[in-house]
Enzyme design. Structure first.
Site, PDB file in Angstrom:
ATOM      1  N   THR A 147      88.356  32.051  29.233  1.00 21.35           N
ATOM      2  CA  THR A 147      89.071  30.856  30.103  1.00 21.35           C
ATOM      3  C   THR A 147      90.512  30.533  29.910  1.00 21.35           C
ATOM      4  O   THR A 147      90.303  30.098  28.738  1.00 21.35           O
ATOM      5  CB  THR A 147      88.126  30.115  30.968  1.00 21.35           C
ATOM      6  OG1 THR A 147      87.616  29.896  31.490  1.00 21.35           O
ATOM      7  CG2 THR A 147      89.222  29.007  32.140  1.00 21.35           C
ATOM      8  N   PHE A 149      93.627  28.186  29.968  1.00 22.29           N
ATOM      9  CA  PHE A 149      94.515  27.132  29.931  1.00 22.29           C
ATOM     10  C   PHE A 149      96.072  26.998  29.940  1.00 22.29           C
ATOM     11  O   PHE A 149      96.809  27.366  29.015  1.00 22.29           O
ATOM     12  CB  PHE A 149      93.713  25.783  29.486  1.00 22.29           C
ATOM     13  CG  PHE A 149      92.806  26.178  29.412  1.00 22.29           C
ATOM     14  CD1 PHE A 149      91.920  24.803  30.616  1.00 22.29           C
ATOM     15  CD2 PHE A 149      91.841  26.451  29.279  1.00 22.29           C
ATOM     16  CE1 PHE A 149      90.679  24.240  31.054  1.00 22.29           C
ATOM     17  CE2 PHE A 149      90.325  26.742  29.898  1.00 22.29           C
ATOM     18  CZ  PHE A 149      89.574  25.010  30.878  1.00 22.29           C
TER      19      PHE A 149
END
Length: 257
Positions: A147, A149
């Site tokens: 992921t 960020f």
């Protein structure tokens, strides 16, 4: 630096915007589920900028109160993104899948309520923090799941001196949002501006404008530094072929692990 846990993405934006927090960190994109659309909409809604990014490997487990077994579970809580990233594991069992505001919060709620028959999809670290036992580890659909960020802050001196470790020499990324007139060829002219100035567009995605029905804004990631002369010229040229341009930030691109 003091860390402030918050219950939702909107609370992160509001806290940074109000000055309660100097910076905020929110997920923006996942390898499996793609864009975290809520955060793109919140970026457009708030007057904040992007000052850095980090790519984090995702490790998901299923955890419950001590003494619980897989056979005891009939409902599973987590954020919708995490449920989607473990879909193969979750869908072969007759569990009720329930969404929460984030993964760690799902585990905390089970621990606080001492809820029997319930489990959470979250990281093993979060499970340990709340005293939960891991019933199944590495349940994600993709071994290389990651992921991205982004680090949010208020434009201006409030972000000066903030150390954002994102990987040296990984290059720069510039994120912007733009709108075009609803006429044939308008988006093509935007793409021509990038091509004419030798800019690589690594991502483009549309989202509803929220101002008029069936009209959209486009989110663009460029592999470029906004201070580079060619990039600055291209961004200036966009004003002639768009109805709105807003640069969210130019920041160090995270190095992949």
């Amino acid at each position: 630096m003091t860390r402030i846990p918050l219950g939702s993405f909107r609370e992160v934006f509001e806290s940074v915007g109000a000055g309660t927090a100097r910076a905020g960190v929110v997920p923006i994109e996942n390898v499996i589920n793609g864009t975290v659309r809520e955060n793109y909409d919140l970026l457009l809604e708030h007057d904040l900028g992007i000052f850095g990014e980090v790519v984090v490997p995702v490790r998901l487990c299923l955890a419950a109160l001590p003494g619980q077994r897989l056979e005891d579970i009939d409902r599973v809580y987590s954020h919708i993104q995490a449920l989607g990233q473990a879909e193969v594991f979750l869908r072969v069992r007759p569990w009720q899948l329930l969404t929460t505001y984030n993964t760690a919060g799902a585990g905390k709620a089970i621990a606080d309520r001492r809820e029997q028959g319930a489990a959470a999809v979250l990281s093993p670290r979060a499970a340990g923090q709340f005293g939960l036992e891991v019933l199944a580890d590495q349940i994600g659909d993709l071994p290389g799941n990651r992921t991205r960020f982004v680090v949010l802050g208020r434009p201006g001196p409030s972000m000066s001196g903030l150390a954002i470790a994102t990987g040296a020499d990984a290059g720069r990324r510039t994120t912007l949002v733009l709108a075009v007139r609803n006429e044939p060829g308008t988006l093509l002219r935007v793409l021509e501006v990038f091509a004419d100035h030798g800019l690589n567009m690594s991502k483009i995605e549309s989202r509803p404008s929220r101002e008029r029905a069936w009209e959209y804004v486009f989110w663009v990631d460029l592999d470029a530094d906004a201070d580079d002369p060619a990039t600055a010229t291209a961004l200036s040229s966009l004003a002639r072929v768009t109805s709105m341009v807003r640069v969210l930030g130019s920041y160090p691109r995270a190095r992949e692990a």
